[in-house]
Structure formats: structure tokens, C-alpha cells
Scaffold this active site. Structure first.
Site, PDB file in Angstrom:
ATOM      1  N   HIS A  39       0.848  -1.193   0.000  1.00  0.00           N
ATOM      2  CA  HIS A  39       0.000   0.000   0.000  1.00  0.00           C
ATOM      3  C   HIS A  39       0.885   1.246   0.000  1.00  0.00           C
ATOM      4  CE1 HIS A  39       1.189  -0.517   4.192  1.00  0.00           C
ATOM      5  NE2 HIS A  39       0.872   0.750   4.406  1.00  0.00           N
ATOM      6  N   ASP A  80       0.839   5.255   1.826  1.00  0.00           N
ATOM      7  CA  ASP A  80       0.192   5.975   2.923  1.00  0.00           C
ATOM      8  C   ASP A  80      -0.518   7.208   2.359  1.00  0.00           C
ATOM      9  OD1 ASP A  80       1.193   4.137   4.713  1.00  0.00           O
ATOM     10  OD2 ASP A  80       2.955   5.337   5.222  1.00  0.00           O
ATOM     11  N   HIS A 111       4.812   0.156  -0.063  1.00  0.00           N
ATOM     12  CA  HIS A 111       5.577  -0.653   0.885  1.00  0.00           C
ATOM     13  C   HIS A 111       4.687  -1.738   1.481  1.00  0.00           C
ATOM     14  CE1 HIS A 111       3.816   2.803   2.977  1.00  0.00           C
ATOM     15  NE2 HIS A 111       3.800   2.084   4.094  1.00  0.00           N
ATOM     16  N   ARG A 148       8.214  -8.740  15.660  1.00  0.00           N
ATOM     17  CA  ARG A 148       8.514  -7.404  15.143  1.00  0.00           C
ATOM     18  C   ARG A 148       7.515  -6.390  15.697  1.00  0.00           C
ATOM     19  NH1 ARG A 148       7.778  -3.712  10.795  1.00  0.00           N
ATOM     20  NH2 ARG A 148       9.782  -2.859  10.097  1.00  0.00           N
TER      21      ARG A 148
END
Length: 366
Positions: free
Chosen positions: A240, A242, A298, A308
Site C-alpha cells: 500500500h 500511505d 511498501h 517485530r
């Protein structure tokens, strides 16, 4: 003849190759393999990509904010990739460490307790696996916070998850710090582009009506996937861009973030650096620069043995803000590549699309 499951194939091959009789120990092994198979079947509900064993990408631009040439480097990176790493950023590492520890403590709670204490994301609150309202899922759980003080004062219950006071205070302190960093970076962009006034971009996320938000993501480990030979990664957060003006991301030492190099359409892994932050150009900034800066696509891969944790500040303008190329940046006779729209209109459009959709395509002039 009935079909044989993945685990049964593994057990049968193991039994034949080792000439083992069905002992109690072997039965326990069979049971464990069947449980693993069931867990992997669950993982099959999530998108996966083949693991790449190539070295991580070393071409990420690095900007030292103490460097006199920082403004030039920021503009170059925003034009070429739409993504860069910032060091000497001024955000307290002690604050970052405390916030990460508190977030890890929260995500370590039982699922029922997390859902009860923070509420179901709508959109703010606690979310697990489900991303948005249109079928996107990922190997991720998260907390999403509104950072607009006006909205928080109106309805704190709707704008903020009902988390511990210590975590809430750390979030607000961190958001204040990274917002200031975002303003500094945006003002350096204006300097590098030689446009005035210097705060033409930063004032939008300083505005008391700004529509910024903050997200803490946790990508759990997946030893089950590794136990069946590895070779695959789960999609933690799908590809996607931002939609806001700027995003500021920081993660722990576990890798997973990938960006798409726009000229080659190649996905490359970003080496983690817990002491740095990473800046994404958002869709709104791409429009405001009339395409000079590029919003970077990204994604995050998950499913390894490590846990993570990332935290992202999304700097958004007021809902009524008109998003259009900056007049002070446009050359003589240069035409806008985009239709004029408000941030509210674009935000609504984004919420009605899938993650991987090209959201700006609806607003590009033909």
C-alpha cells in the site's frame, strides 16, 4: 482412497525411511506433527510470498539532520524513492525504549484481555489480523490512536484505546516528539524546494484540527511456518501507500519492511535500524508537489521466529484542507496532474478501497 494431509505425508515418509514401529514416542511425534499441520492450515488463510535469500537493499538514502546538506538530501530522496532513513533525529531513545517495552507488555496479554481493555478497532482501538473493512488481512495485531486533541476532548473513548495510563502517557509524549520531527523534515523539504513560506507544509500537521494518527503494530513470530521447512513469509501488512502527507516509522531489530522501487517494480528489504526512523512520502504530499515527490509503495513480511514491533506516526492535514499542487512550486504554464479534492474526500475514498489499490488513480487527470 482418502487424501493424505501434509502432516500425514511427513509422518509416513519419516516412518518408512527410519523403519520405526508405532511406539509411544512415535505416537507423540505423530500428534505433534498433526497439531503443526493444523496450525499451518490456519496460516494458509493469510497471503504468503516466497522467501528471498538475497542480501538486503543497501541503497536506502540516509539523512543526518545535523548535516548542512540535509535539505538537499531529503528532496533528492523524496523525488527518487519517496523514502529515506533519518539519523540524529532528536527523538529520545529512552522514550522509544520505554514505549516499545509497554507495547510489548500489552501485546503479550491474552487476546480476550486485549480486546476487552482496548476495544475493537473502529477505526481506533485494538485490531487483530483484519485490516480495514474490505477483506484485507495480515499477520499483525495493532493499536490505532487518534492524535487530534480536539476529537480526544470530545470523545476520548472513541478516539483512544482504553489502555493503561502508563502506555497512554508514553504514546502522547512520543507523538508530540515525532510530530515535531515531522515538522522539521517538512520545513527542510520546503527549504530544499525553495518555496515560501517555510511552514507551508508543516503548518498542516501543526494545525489543532489536524487529522493525524498513530499506530503500533506487532507482527508475532510463526515457528509453525518455520517448522514446515520455511521458504515462505506471511504477509504481515499488504502492499500500500500511505494517504497522508508524511509518515514516520520506527521498528525494533527484526526485519520485515519492504519497499517497491518504482522504476524497476522490484521489492527490496529495508535493513532494520532501531536507532533511526524512516520517512515515507504520502499520497497527499505527492499531489502537493505535483508528482515531484513520490509516494512509496511498501509492505511488511512476517512469520519468522522473531517478534517485530513498529510504531508509525501518520501526519495528516485538517479534514477540510484542499489538497492541490502548491502554487509557489508550480512553474509557468505547468498544469496540475490531479483533480482538486479535500483531505476528507480522499480519506473517505481510501477507506472504500483495498490496500493494494492505486488510490490516487481516481483523482488523476486523464
Amino acid at each position: 482412497m482418502a487424501s493424505i494431509s501434509t502432516a500425514q505425508h511427513v509422518i509416513l515418509a519419516f516412518s518408512i525411511s527410519q523403519h520405526i514401529r508405532p511406539t509411544a514416542q512415535f505416537s507423540a511425534h505423530v500428534t505433534a506433527m498433526v497439531v503443526l499441520s493444523q496450525q499451518v492450515d490456519i496460516l494458509d488463510n493469510f497471503s504468503q510470498v516466497k522467501k528471498s535469500y538475497e542480501s538486503t537493499f543497501t541503497g536506502i538514502p540516509v539523512v543526518d539532520l545535523s548535516d548542512p546538506d540535509a535539505k538537499t538530501l531529503i528532496v533528492e530522496a523524496s523525488k527518487e524513492i519517496g523514502f529515506f532513513k533519518v539519523v540524529n533525529h532528536g527523538v529520545s531513545m529512552e522514550l522509544i525504549s520505554k514505549l516499545e517495552d509497554e507495547a510489548v507488555r500489552f501485546f503479550g496479554l491474552p487476546l480476550e484481555e486485549k480486546q476487552k481493555s482496548a476495544g475493537t478497532a473502529n477505526p481506533f482501538g485494538y485490531g487483530n489480523k483484519r485490516i480495514g473493512c474490505h477483506g484485507d488481512v495480515g499477520w499483525v495485531e495493532y493499536l490505532l490512536f487518534c492524535t487530534n486533541q480536539e476529537l480526544i476532548l470530545q470523545d476520548a473513548g472513541a478516539a483512544l484505546p482504553a489502555i493503561s495510563e502508563s502506555l497512554r502517557c508514553l504514546v502522547m509524549e512520543y507523538v508530540s516528539s515525532v510530530r515535531n520531527l515531522g515538522c522539521e523534515v517538512l520545513e527542510m523539504m520546503a527549504d530544499g524546494l525553495q518555496i515560501m513560506p517555510r511552514n507551508i507544509l508543516s503548518k498542516l500537521i501543526k494545525d489543532e484540527r489536524n487529522d493525524s494518527c498513530f499506530r503500533v503494530n506487532h507482527y508475532p513470530p510463526s515457528p509453525e511456518l518455520e517448522a514446515f521447512g520455511g521458504g515462505r513469509n506471511l504477509i504481515g501488512f499488504g502492499e500500500h501507500t500511505d494517504p497522508q502527507i508524511i509518515s514516520i516509522a520506527r521498528s525494533n531489530h527484526i526485519e520485515g519492511l519492504q519497499i517497491c522501487l518504482q522504476d524497476t517494480i522490484t521489492w527490496v528489504s529495508v535493513p532494520p535500524d532501531p536507532s533511526a526512523v524512516f520517512i515515507n512520502v504520502g499520497d497527499s504530499l505527492q499531489v502537493m508537489t505535483n508528482g515531484r515527490f513520490r509516494s512509496v509503495k511498501h509492505r511488511v513480511l512476517a512469520g519468522g521466529l522473531g517478534s517485530r514491533v513498529s510504531m508509525i506516526f501518520f501526519g495528516g492535514p485538517p479534514l477540510s484542507q484542499i489538497i492541490t499542487p502548491l502554487a509557489s512550486l508550480m512553474q509557468e504554464d505547468e498544469e496540475s496532474s490531479y483533480k482538486e479534492f479535500t483531505w476528507c474526500e480522499y480519506k473517505t475514498s481510501v477507506y472504500n478501497t483495498r490496500l493494494a489499490d492505486n488510490r490516487l488513480s481516481h483523482f488523476q487527470k486523464s
